[in-house]
Design an enzyme around this catalytic site. Structure first.
Site, PDB file in Angstrom:
ATOM      1  N   GLU A 188     -17.768 -33.830  -4.267  1.00  0.00           N
ATOM      2  CA  GLU A 188     -18.315 -32.868  -5.210  1.00  0.00           C
ATOM      3  C   GLU A 188     -19.820 -33.095  -5.295  1.00  0.00           C
ATOM      4  O   GLU A 188     -20.270 -34.168  -5.679  1.00  0.00           O
ATOM      5  CB  GLU A 188     -17.684 -33.059  -6.593  1.00  0.00           C
ATOM      6  CG  GLU A 188     -16.217 -32.677  -6.628  1.00  0.00           C
ATOM      7  CD  GLU A 188     -15.582 -33.023  -7.968  1.00  0.00           C
ATOM      8  OE1 GLU A 188     -16.320 -33.181  -8.955  1.00  0.00           O
ATOM      9  OE2 GLU A 188     -14.358 -33.160  -8.009  1.00  0.00           O
ATOM     10  N   ASP A 192     -20.984 -33.231 -19.146  1.00  0.00           N
ATOM     11  CA  ASP A 192     -21.219 -34.504 -18.462  1.00  0.00           C
ATOM     12  C   ASP A 192     -21.545 -35.618 -19.443  1.00  0.00           C
ATOM     13  O   ASP A 192     -22.166 -35.399 -20.483  1.00  0.00           O
ATOM     14  CB  ASP A 192     -22.380 -34.360 -17.469  1.00  0.00           C
ATOM     15  CG  ASP A 192     -22.069 -33.356 -16.373  1.00  0.00           C
ATOM     16  OD1 ASP A 192     -20.923 -33.372 -15.897  1.00  0.00           O
ATOM     17  OD2 ASP A 192     -22.951 -32.569 -16.005  1.00  0.00           O
TER      18      ASP A 192
END
Length: 254
Positions: free
Chosen positions: A45, A56
């Site tokens: 990724e 995140d």
């Protein structure tokens, strides 16, 4: 067949690694991808850094901030990846937020991904309903798999809907384990992993968040097809540099 689907058919548990494009240095992107494949990683990724990465944790946020300061942009990433399929065969997924894709133009972005050999996208802030109604036909036109996230709080009804519009894998967020912890997953996560496995979804599941070593990788893949590691890998390259990628991958798989 899309490389993601081909990889999911392999009779093994899959290791996917997330890293932030343009970190630690702007031009590290291609060498990191090549080294990860060389050392046995199954999927990668590639994080497209964004100024407001809501989904995140602090490690990835910090790497995104640094990458943006280094000069990483959508155009720079696409330019770096222009010859990637001359040296890399495993599935490549771009993970990023929807705003930069909208600014680039969704169809133009998808078309460029197809030209470069990108296999899929993960867009945490693109709701599945909006994707299904407005963008699914564009993604399919360019052969891209869109990967959706579920959490322990996602309802069965929602999970079944995500499963119905997906054609690759479902990204299961473990969510309650602290990144980098050595204690592994508790009973709550184990029950969640088993509950999803017992739903017999048509798309396999890959688990992310809180996986940092061989123990958590093994626990995660007991009930799932694979596991995704992001923060632990970024911490490793921050502390030890990109020349020690082999050491990190071995610590997960052995």
């Amino acid at each position: 067949m899309n490389r993601i689907n081909q990889k999911l058919k392999e009779d093994k548990k899959l290791l996917s690694i997330y890293f932030t494009a343009g970190y630690p240095s702007l031009n590290d992107t291609v060498s990191i991808i090549q080294d990860l494949e060389k050392n046995g990683v199954d999927m990668i990724e590639i994080g497209l850094p964004f100024s407001d990465p809501l989904a995140d944790g602090p490690t990835i946020q910090d790497s995104s901030t640094a990458a943006l300061k280094n000069g990483m942009t959508t155009e720079v990433l696409f330019n770096q990846l222009k010859d990637i399929r001359k040296s890399v065969t495993i599935p490549l997924i771009i993970m990023g937020y929807f705003n930069p894709m909208l600014q680039y133009g969704v169809e133009a972005f998808c078309k460029k991904c197809q030209e470069l050999g990108i296999d899929g996208l993960i867009i945490p802030d693109l709701p599945v309903d909006v994707y299904h109604e407005e963008y699914q036909s564009i993604f399919e036109k360019y052969g891209l798999i869109n990967v959706f996230l579920i959490t322990p709080q996602t309802s069965d009804e929602r999970i079944n809907f995500i499963d119905s519009v997906s054609n690759g894998f479902i990204y299961m967020v473990s969510s309650a384990s602290v990144t980098g912890s050595s204690s592994g997953f508790g009973n709550t996560q184990a029950d969640y992993f088993k509950r999803i496995a017992d739903m017999n979804l048509k798309n396999p599941q890959v688990i992310g968040f809180g996986i940092s070593d061989n123990k958590t990788f093994t626990q995660a893949t007991n009930h799932a097809k694979g596991a995704i590691i992001g923060s632990a890998f970024i911490k490793h390259v921050t502390n030890k540099g990109i020349d020690t990628i082999d050491e990190f991958v071995k610590s997960i798989l052995n």
